[in-house]
Design a protein around this motif. Structure first.
Motif, PDB file in Angstrom:
ATOM      1  N   ALA A 347       0.879  -1.202   0.030  1.00  0.00           N
ATOM      2  CA  ALA A 347      -0.039   0.282   0.105  1.00  0.00           C
ATOM      3  C   ALA A 347       0.886   1.353  -0.296  1.00  0.00           C
ATOM      4  CB  ALA A 347      -0.725   0.372   0.653  1.00  0.00           C
ATOM      5  N   LEU A 348       2.123   1.145   0.997  1.00  0.00           N
ATOM      6  CA  LEU A 348       2.809   1.897   0.691  1.00  0.00           C
ATOM      7  C   LEU A 348       3.804   2.570  -0.804  1.00  0.00           C
ATOM      8  CD1 LEU A 348       4.761   2.164   3.665  1.00  0.00           C
ATOM      9  CD2 LEU A 348       3.740   3.498   3.572  1.00  0.00           C
ATOM     10  N   THR A 349       3.418   1.656  -1.397  1.00  0.00           N
ATOM     11  CA  THR A 349       4.819   1.307  -2.233  1.00  0.00           C
ATOM     12  C   THR A 349       3.192   2.052  -3.931  1.00  0.00           C
ATOM     13  OG1 THR A 349       5.650  -0.275  -2.729  1.00  0.00           O
ATOM     14  CG2 THR A 349       5.211  -0.063  -4.479  1.00  0.00           C
ATOM     15  N   THR A 350       1.690   1.575  -3.409  1.00  0.00           N
ATOM     16  CA  THR A 350       0.817   2.080  -4.189  1.00  0.00           C
ATOM     17  C   THR A 350       0.982   4.141  -4.421  1.00  0.00           C
ATOM     18  OG1 THR A 350      -0.548   0.244  -4.139  1.00  0.00           O
ATOM     19  CG2 THR A 350      -1.476   2.148  -5.077  1.00  0.00           C
ATOM     20  N   ARG A 371       8.201   2.086  -9.377  1.00  0.00           N
ATOM     21  CA  ARG A 371       7.276   1.191  -8.587  1.00  0.00           C
ATOM     22  C   ARG A 371       7.825   0.514  -8.117  1.00  0.00           C
ATOM     23  NH1 ARG A 371       5.699  -4.832  -9.705  1.00  0.00           N
ATOM     24  NH2 ARG A 371       4.304  -3.945 -11.271  1.00  0.00           N
ATOM     25  N   LYS A 372       9.461  -0.430  -8.523  1.00  0.00           N
ATOM     26  CA  LYS A 372       9.967  -1.123  -8.266  1.00  0.00           C
ATOM     27  C   LYS A 372      10.913  -0.730  -7.148  1.00  0.00           C
ATOM     28  CE  LYS A 372       9.716  -4.790 -11.136  1.00  0.00           C
ATOM     29  NZ  LYS A 372      10.693  -5.936 -12.329  1.00  0.00           N
ATOM     30  N   ARG A 373      11.447   1.042  -7.325  1.00  0.00           N
ATOM     31  CA  ARG A 373      12.114   1.602  -6.670  1.00  0.00           C
ATOM     32  C   ARG A 373      11.219   2.128  -5.670  1.00  0.00           C
ATOM     33  NH1 ARG A 373      13.483   4.590 -12.379  1.00  0.00           N
ATOM     34  NH2 ARG A 373      15.101   3.162 -13.609  1.00  0.00           N
ATOM     35  N   VAL A 374       9.744   2.294  -5.670  1.00  0.00           N
ATOM     36  CA  VAL A 374       9.522   2.854  -4.878  1.00  0.00           C
ATOM     37  C   VAL A 374       9.913   1.283  -3.473  1.00  0.00           C
ATOM     38  CG1 VAL A 374       7.592   3.743  -3.924  1.00  0.00           C
ATOM     39  CG2 VAL A 374       8.599   4.843  -5.582  1.00  0.00           C
ATOM     40  N   HIS A 375       8.994   0.585  -3.675  1.00  0.00           N
ATOM     41  CA  HIS A 375       8.737  -0.687  -2.960  1.00  0.00           C
ATOM     42  C   HIS A 375      10.328  -1.110  -2.665  1.00  0.00           C
ATOM     43  CE1 HIS A 375       8.277  -4.988  -2.031  1.00  0.00           C
ATOM     44  NE2 HIS A 375       7.458  -4.930  -2.686  1.00  0.00           N
TER      45      HIS A 375
END
Length: 484
Positions: A347-350, A371-375
């Motif tokens: 959810a934080l990533t989204t 998205r992958k970097r944020v994750h």
């Protein structure tokens, strides 16, 4: 249990978890990560949501809290059930009608971009602090059972714990979380039921004598109407439960992300009502377990730990029962804690990708890279916060969770309430100021309430007050909508 036994139990559990995650996450795209392609069965989601709402905090802290709070927590759980009905029939139709990926997109369409960013940032802070508190509890137990005896530092413990969460969520997000959460719910329910069975058997109790012993105990008192200054006072707990549920589920990207993965709003509503009923009975089981733990400790002259959170781990893994009880405790703890942590990281990533970085409208490949970097970044921040909390912690974990929620979810609740129930336009650029000022005022009031209000102590109802201050501030900085 010795350290090697714990490690073997954890390893077997995660092999199974990663297998389910891999199978569920095949051919997943960005929509699969964010909302599960909106193809999830409502019954599967309802079952999965039990594991998501029953965190590691519940698994360890709720049994321990009966000594000081009796069954008063069920008053708050009754509020949770009422709150679920409000979410199902007010918020779910709204979010589906707007076809939202992130629920905070509503704030931009209704109030403005500053309000949208403010809601997203408050969610980020709220969720990061909340899940870090929960994972800290797991790290604390692992340090006690594994890392400490082996001479390994707490920092390594945190790194390993967060890395495992990142590994099983990085690929397919919500699409795999629905199924991994279902597995974890099953493990959780089975573990707590069998722990109750073994502890009752250890005291030579059948079902009838066990229920009588729990009912006769002072720790099983449920309702508290006699003292308004008591934190256990019914109306404090009940109304705090309603608004806590609305804030921490209905206005929480983490929890709503899975509810919005159902095929349509009616399925989502059925999921929410079903899971609310199940959650009530699961919490009741945890409280019954707590009474049995204290009765067993007294019967066997076991020294009660100073921190109530340590009672269940002490008895379950202390060699008082067959080894299977320790195994069940470890599996139950990891099932509950990693369910919460995995969904929170997704959810934080989204939210960060969609709300703060504004990735909507970009190509599928660009969104995937962001998205992958944020994750990975969210996982790193989570690890840092857990470590810092470990240095500062001095309170009951479940109390810390709801105290943090009172401050950080209050402005989100106030903003959504204003948007839904008022037809006025706000001065959008001033909303961040209002949202920050409200928790500050609440902190001042909480710090001085006993002196200013004749001994009154604020409990979790502080969340409601926080939301009201935000609502009032928005009303002050608003004008009549000429188009309404």
């Amino acid at each position: 249990m010795d350290s090697i036994s714990v490690l073997i139990t954890v390893a077997i559990y995660f092999v199974l978890l990663f297998t389910v995650s891999h199978v569920a996450g095949r051919k997943s795209d960005n929509q699969g990560f964010f909302v599960g392609n909106r193809k999830s069965s409502w019954l599967v989601v309802a079952f999965a949501m039990i594991g998501s709402s029953i965190s590691g905090v519940t698994f360890v802290s709720v049994p321990g809290m009966v000594r000081a709070g009796s069954f008063s927590y069920l008053q708050m759980v009754l509020g949770f059930v009422a709150g679920q009905f409000l979410i199902a029939y007010v918020l779910v139709p709204l979010f589906y009608r707007m076809n939202l990926v992130s629920i905070y997109g509503y704030l931009e369409s209704r109030l403005g971009i500053s309000s949208h960013k403010t809601g997203a940032w408050f969610f980020f802070i709220s969720k990061m602090l909340g899940v870090s508190v929960r994972l800290f509890l797991v790290c604390l137990t692992l340090q006690l059972l594994v890392f400490g005896p082996l001479g390994w530092p707490f920092l390594l413990n945190v790194v390993c714990t967060v890395a495992l969460v990142w590994l099983y969520t990085f690929r397919s997000g919500v699409k795999s979380l629905i199924w991994t959460d279902s597995l974890k719910t099953f493990c959780l329910v089975v573990s707590v039921a069998l722990c109750i069975y073994y502890i009752a058997s250890g005291m030579n109790m059948g079902l009838g004598s066990m229920l009588s012993a729990i009912g006769d105990s002072d720790m099983s008192r449920l309702f508290f109407f006699d003292d308004v200054n008591d934190k256990r006072f019914f109306f404090k707990q009940f109304f705090a439960g309603i608004f806590t549920m609305i804030a921490m589920t209905g206005l929480d990207q983490d929890m709503m992300q899975r509810n919005l993965s159902c095929r349509n709003p009616k399925d989502s509503q059925k999921n929410m009502i079903t899971s609310a009923i199940f959650q009530f009975f699961i919490n009741l089981l945890f409280l019954m377990l707590g009474v049995l733990l204290y009765l067993y400790a007294t019967d066997r002259s076991i020294e009660i730990p100073e921190k109530s959170d340590e009672l269940f781990p002490l008895i379950a893994t202390g060699g008082y029962f067959p080894a299977v009880v320790g195994v069940l405790f470890i599996i139950g703890l990891f099932s509950s804690a990693y369910s919460t942590a995995g969904s929170a990281l997704t959810a934080l990533t989204t939210s960060f990708t969609i709300d703060i970085l504004g990735a909507e409208g970009r190509t599928e490949e660009d969104v995937r890279k962001i998205r992958k970097r944020v994750h990975a970044g969210m996982a790193a921040v989570m690890g840092i916060v857990i470590y810092v909390f470990g240095l500062l912690n001095n309170t009951s974990v479940i109390d810390a969770v709801y105290t943090l929620a009172s401050y950080t979810y209050g402005p989100i609740l106030g903003m959504f309430a204003f948007g839904i129930f008022m037809k006025r336009r706000v001065k959008d650029r001033l909303i961040p100021f209002v949202a920050v000022l409200s928790p500050v005022i609440c902190y001042i009031l909480q710090s001085n309430s006993e002196q200013w209000f004749g001994g009154y102590k604020f409990s979790y109802e502080l969340l409601i007050l926080n939301a009201l201050f935000t609502f009032a501030g928005m009303l002050i900085f608003s004008t009549k909508d000429k188009t309404s």
